[in-house]
Enzyme design. Structure first.
Site, PDB file in Angstrom:
ATOM      1  N   LYS A  42      33.961  48.244  29.091  1.00  0.00           N
ATOM      2  CA  LYS A  42      33.337  47.543  27.998  1.00  0.00           C
ATOM      3  C   LYS A  42      33.514  48.081  26.821  1.00  0.00           C
ATOM      4  O   LYS A  42      33.561  49.457  26.717  1.00  0.00           O
ATOM      5  CB  LYS A  42      31.580  47.411  28.637  1.00  0.00           C
ATOM      6  N   ARG A  86      28.898  39.980  40.915  1.00  0.00           N
ATOM      7  CA  ARG A  86      29.056  38.887  42.086  1.00  0.00           C
ATOM      8  C   ARG A  86      29.808  39.509  43.327  1.00  0.00           C
ATOM      9  O   ARG A  86      29.584  38.889  44.325  1.00  0.00           O
ATOM     10  CB  ARG A  86      29.952  37.842  41.368  1.00  0.00           C
TER      11      ARG A  86
END
Ligand code: BES
Ligand code: ZN
Ligand code: ZN
Length: 499
Positions: free
Chosen positions: A278, A352
């Site tokens: 990130k 996920r």
């Protein structure tokens, strides 16, 4: 350390610093609402102040008057709620929070409010207390100098009749329980990731579960191997810190027909993005990436405290997403617990991956309803802003129940669609599926449709994407200005009571 104010229920307040007088409105000519002067000693004062416009009864307004000396207290705090009727419960919750904040700035230490002033409505008494307590939260664990605490430490709720006092005490104990559960969720979420490691949360969960009479099981790396949780292992393999999966169970006594609710939470203790790193700006917020786990834990504790008639299986997966020589790499293929294979094209879409395995694991408990909560996508902020969480699922009735339970306690939720077409371009050339779509469109739905691949036939499932509502929700007075909101705890607990 933070200690919440105590709530007392009595027939007379005794000596306190401040009399709280809630003010309601009624419609007047045109669209205008005007304040209703309250029955009792403040009728004339409010009637006068009304004419000068000093009190309006508008939501979120207050007027603090020192030394009016009419009641038990030296000062009086008028608190606007707006009209009774639609949304009055939420406006009363907000009033409770605004009152707490005002009393703090006035350095008042104790205050009283009467049930009669809230129209004798227990629900409103509960909402007011809830707002008052929620607003009192602070996270000062890591400050060497604790801030001076001038906030009120006591709220005395009065009711005239003896039997009513008892009923009131039972109602307000529910608000106190809510605050205690939300405090745990907020504390967990706010914990910096050098303290809030997977092992830390597992140990805390065990302690707290035990104190609540709940069972707690902790799974470590050997168990993950045994369970063949390839996605959970893959996400954590770049970190030096071991992951933990925590299963907390609540079994109600004497409820033969109890249904089973499985709650699953994303507990990424820090999400650096992994090798798909990130950008630095705002990366510190990713200490909150375990808020899904903190939320389902809080909800389980609260439902247990409220005496839910249903069983709850709470599954929390804690692990860290880090880049390192051992981290998963874009293009790697992972084999999930369910046997389905996944090509990891972006290591930052890690939530996920762990949830796929956790959901599969939770379904072994044969739940009647399966709900997961996760700070899954940045896209939910783009889709819905900071005012509501996203709900997606395969069972519209369950989706509606989740929305209603949340909305009833001020936690807004909105449904997004989950058409199978969204999965079409997530199929992989080299594995069964990819963990991302070809672009960032519909990001929240992509996350959910990925999870859906791990839901077995006939299982009712709902996914909550709480990435936008989990922290920095200061626009709502009962949430802290900065940091964890503790949102969705009360709503999920309410759902557990009746689904
Ligand atoms: N934990 C993040 C989601 C997130 C982002 C929560 C910002 C709160 C604020 C999640 O693991 C993530 O990084 N998701 C990616 C998915 C993308 C790579 C498909 C995202 O949202 O950018
Ligand atoms: Zn991520
Ligand atoms: Zn994440």
């Amino acid at each position: 350390m933070y200690k919440r104010p105590v709530i007392e229920c009595r027939s007379t307040s005794g000596k306190v610093d401040v009399d709280i007088i809630p003010l309601f409105q009624k419609p007047a000519k045109g669209d205008k609402n005007v304040v209703i002067p309250p029955k009792g000693p403040y009728f004339n004062l409010v009637d006068k102040l009304k004419r000068s416009g000093a009190v309006t009864g508008e939501p979120k307004t207050t007027l603090f008057v020192r030394f009016s000396g009419k009641g038990q207290a030296d000062s009086v705090l008028f608190s606007g709620i707006g009209p009774s009727g639609e949304l009055v419960e939420e406006r009363t919750r907000i009033a409770g929070a605004v009152v707490f904040t005002k009393l703090s700035s006035e350095k008042s230490r104790s205050a009283t409010v009467s049930l009669e002033a809230l129209g004798g409505d227990m629900k409103l008494a509960q909402a007011f207390t809830e707002g008052f307590l929620l607003a009192s939260y602070r996270f000062d664990k890591h400050r060497s100098q604790k801030k001076d605490d001038h906030g009120p430490h006591k709220l005395v709720f009065t009711a005239k009749r003896k039997e009513t006092v008892k009923e009131l005490a039972t109602a307000l104990a529910k608000s106190e329980a809510a605050q205690d559960a939300v405090t745990i969720t907020r504390d967990w979420s706010n914990e910096p990731s050098n303290y809030g490691t997977p092992i830390y949360y597992a140990e805390e969960a065990q302690k707290i579960a035990k104190a609540h009479g709940l069972t707690c099981k902790i799974l470590g790396p050997k168990d993950f191997e045994h369970e063949k949780m390839g996605m959970f292992i893959g996400v954590g393999q770049g970190s030096k810190r071991e992951g933990r999966i925590v299963v907390v169970e609540y079994h109600p006594k004497g409820h033969e027909k109890a249904k089973t609710l499985a709650l699953v939470g994303k507990g990424i203790t820090f999400d650096s993005g992994g090798l798909s790193l990130k950008p630095p700006a705002g990366m510190e917020d990713m200490k909150h990436d375990m808020t899904g786990a903190a939320t389902v834990f809080g909800a389980t504790l609260l439902a247990a405290k409220w005496g839910s008639p249903n069983r709850i299986i709470c599954v929390m997966g804690f692990t860290e997403n880090m880049p390192s020589g051992n981290a998963i790499q874009p293009g790697n293929v992972l084999v999930s617990r369910s046997g389905k294979t996944v090509e990891v094209l972006n290591t930052d879409a890690e939530g996920r991956l762990i949830l796929g395995d956790l959901l599969d694991f939770a379904q072994d408990y044969k739940p009647d309803a399966l709900i997961d909560a996760a700070t899954l996508t940045g896209a939910v902020l783009i889709a819905l802003g900071k005012h509501c969480g996203a709900v997606l699922g395969n069972d519209d009735a369950l989706v509606q129940s989740v929305i209603e339970s949340g909305t009833a306690v001020g936690e807004k939720l909105w449904q997004l669609p989950l058409f199978d077409e969204y999965f079409e371009d997530m199929k992989s050339e080299v594995a069964d599926m990819k963990n991302i779509g070809p672009n960032s469109n519909g990001g929240t739905i992509r996350g959910a449709i990925f999870l859906k691949q791990f839901i077995r036939k006939g299982v009712s499932w709902v996914h909550l994407d709480i990435a936008a509502t989990a922290w920095d929700m200061g626009q709502i007075p009962y949430y802290p200005k900065k940091g964890a909101s503790g949102g969705h705890v009360r709503g999920l607990a309410r759902l557990a009571m009746d689904f």
